[in-house]
Motif scaffolding. Structure first.
Motif, short mmCIF file in Angstrom:
data_model
loop_
_atom_site.label_atom_id
_atom_site.label_comp_id
_atom_site.label_asym_id
_atom_site.label_seq_id
_atom_site.Cartn_x
_atom_site.Cartn_y
_atom_site.Cartn_z
N ASP A 3 0.81 -1.21 0.00
CA ASP A 3 0.00 0.00 0.00
C ASP A 3 0.85 1.26 0.00
O ASP A 3 0.46 2.28 -0.56
CB ASP A 3 -0.92 0.02 1.22
N LYS A 4 1.99 1.21 0.67
CA LYS A 4 2.79 2.43 0.79
C LYS A 4 4.22 2.23 0.30
O LYS A 4 5.12 2.92 0.72
CB LYS A 4 2.81 2.91 2.24
N GLN A 5 4.45 1.27 -0.57
CA GLN A 5 5.81 1.04 -1.03
C GLN A 5 5.82 0.60 -2.49
O GLN A 5 4.98 -0.16 -2.93
CB GLN A 5 6.49 -0.02 -0.17
N ALA A 6 6.78 1.11 -3.24
CA ALA A 6 6.98 0.73 -4.63
C ALA A 6 8.47 0.58 -4.87
O ALA A 6 9.29 1.13 -4.12
CB ALA A 6 6.39 1.78 -5.57
N SER A 7 8.84 -0.16 -5.89
CA SER A 7 10.25 -0.34 -6.24
C SER A 7 10.66 0.67 -7.30
O SER A 7 9.87 1.03 -8.17
CB SER A 7 10.49 -1.76 -6.75
N LEU A 8 11.90 1.13 -7.21
CA LEU A 8 12.39 2.16 -8.12
C LEU A 8 13.82 1.84 -8.51
O LEU A 8 14.65 1.50 -7.67
CB LEU A 8 12.34 3.53 -7.41
N ARG A 9 14.11 1.91 -9.83
CA ARG A 9 15.46 1.73 -10.34
C ARG A 9 15.79 2.89 -11.27
O ARG A 9 14.91 3.50 -11.87
CB ARG A 9 15.58 0.40 -11.08
N ASN A 18 22.67 3.74 -8.72
CA ASN A 18 21.91 3.46 -7.49
C ASN A 18 21.26 4.68 -6.87
O ASN A 18 20.63 4.57 -5.83
CB ASN A 18 22.81 2.75 -6.47
N SER A 19 21.40 5.86 -7.49
CA SER A 19 20.73 7.03 -6.93
C SER A 19 20.51 8.08 -8.00
O SER A 19 21.30 8.20 -8.94
CB SER A 19 21.53 7.62 -5.77
N CYS A 20 19.44 8.84 -7.85
CA CYS A 20 19.15 9.97 -8.73
C CYS A 20 18.12 10.84 -8.02
O CYS A 20 16.98 10.42 -7.81
CB CYS A 20 18.61 9.49 -10.08
N GLY A 21 18.53 12.04 -7.63
CA GLY A 21 17.64 12.91 -6.88
C GLY A 21 16.40 13.30 -7.65
O GLY A 21 15.27 13.21 -7.14
N GLN A 22 16.58 13.73 -8.90
CA GLN A 22 15.43 14.15 -9.70
C GLN A 22 14.48 12.98 -9.96
O GLN A 22 13.26 13.13 -9.91
CB GLN A 22 15.92 14.74 -11.03
N GLY A 23 15.06 11.80 -10.24
CA GLY A 23 14.23 10.63 -10.48
C GLY A 23 13.42 10.23 -9.26
O GLY A 23 12.26 9.80 -9.37
N THR A 47 14.83 1.07 -3.38
CA THR A 47 15.83 1.24 -4.41
C THR A 47 17.02 0.34 -4.13
O THR A 47 17.13 -0.26 -3.05
CB THR A 47 16.32 2.71 -4.48
N THR A 48 17.94 0.25 -5.08
CA THR A 48 19.16 -0.54 -4.88
C THR A 48 20.06 0.10 -3.83
O THR A 48 20.98 -0.53 -3.33
CB THR A 48 19.94 -0.67 -6.20
N ASN A 49 19.79 1.36 -3.49
CA ASN A 49 20.56 2.07 -2.48
C ASN A 49 19.85 2.06 -1.12
O ASN A 49 20.25 2.76 -0.20
CB ASN A 49 20.80 3.52 -2.93
N GLY A 50 18.77 1.28 -1.02
CA GLY A 50 18.04 1.20 0.24
C GLY A 50 16.64 1.77 0.12
O GLY A 50 16.19 2.20 -0.94
N LEU A 51 15.95 1.80 1.24
CA LEU A 51 14.57 2.28 1.30
C LEU A 51 14.56 3.79 1.51
O LEU A 51 15.24 4.31 2.40
CB LEU A 51 13.84 1.59 2.46
N ILE A 52 13.81 4.50 0.67
CA ILE A 52 13.73 5.96 0.75
C ILE A 52 12.29 6.35 1.07
O ILE A 52 11.36 5.96 0.36
CB ILE A 52 14.16 6.62 -0.57
N ARG A 53 12.11 7.12 2.13
CA ARG A 53 10.79 7.62 2.46
C ARG A 53 10.66 9.05 1.93
O ARG A 53 11.45 9.92 2.27
CB ARG A 53 10.54 7.60 3.97
#
Length: 207
Positions: A3-9, A18-23, A47-53
């Motif tokens: 409900d409150k989580q999605a995967s992002l690459r 493994n990271s992109c601020g704008q994305g 994300t591959t860099n961990g969980l981002i809230r």
């Protein structure tokens, strides 16, 4: 997906990173519009860099999105403004240096202590397939951490905001405004926030 989580690459033309601020900000906007936030004011992106809230907040200009961003590994180069404007890297050699030192990008900036709230910068990342990124938030994150350290170690006051002027070498000028705070933030991180403008929408099927 919950409900409150999605995967992002994140992908550049050359590789997955493994990271992109704008994305991340753009994905947070989509997640809220798709209702993944339910009744809360945040969504979580795996994300591959961990969980981002990511949080959705509002001001007089409308909704914007924010998250705590970890400090990326970067080389920082301090130049005077004339040399910054004239900088023309050898992309192959820069790629080799980045690979040798395991850094994601070179951040070149022009900044004066007497005008510490204003910086001109350029970001180069041929290792990620982006020779130069005209306007970006990650380079300002790197500079923000340096500025916080310099002000704290020198006993100087920290500016409330930084204005980073970018894209001048492309004639695609943009300004990134960063609000600085050392309170209630995870160690070695800064708060990255921004508004999202949707230019177009499409659906893609992956097989």
């Amino acid at each position: 997906m919950s409900d409150k989580q999605a995967s992002l690459r994140y992908f550049t033309p050359l590789k997955e990173v493994n990271s992109c601020g704008q994305g991340t900000l753009a994905a947070a906007s989509v997640a809220f519009k798709c209702g993944l936030n339910q009744t809360a004011d945040w969504v979580e992106l795996q994300t591959t860099n961990g969980l981002i809230r990511c949080y959705q907040q509002s001001n007089e200009q409308g909704d914007y999105y924010a998250f705590a961003a970890k400090q990326p590994t970067r080389l920082l180069l301090h130049l005077d403004e004339e040399r910054l404007l004239a900088l023309s890297p050898d992309w192959q050699k820069l790629r080799e240096v980045q690979q040798q030192h395991n850094v994601t990008a070179l951040f070149a900036f022009s900044w004066l202590p007497s005008h510490k709230a204003h910086v001109k910068d350029r970001m180069f990342s041929p290792q990620m397939g982006i020779n130069e990124d005209p306007v970006n938030g990650n380079s300002v994150i790197a500079f923000s951490r340096v500025l916080i350290h310099l002000c704290q170690s020198g006993g100087q006051s920290l500016p409330d905001e930084i204005y980073a002027y970018q894209g001048f070498s492309f004639d695609r000028r943009g300004t990134v405004r960063v609000t600085l705070s050392t309170h209630k933030m995870p160690e070695n991180s800064v708060r990255l926030a921004g508004q999202v403008v949707q230019l177009y929408q499409f659906h893609m099927e992956l097989k």
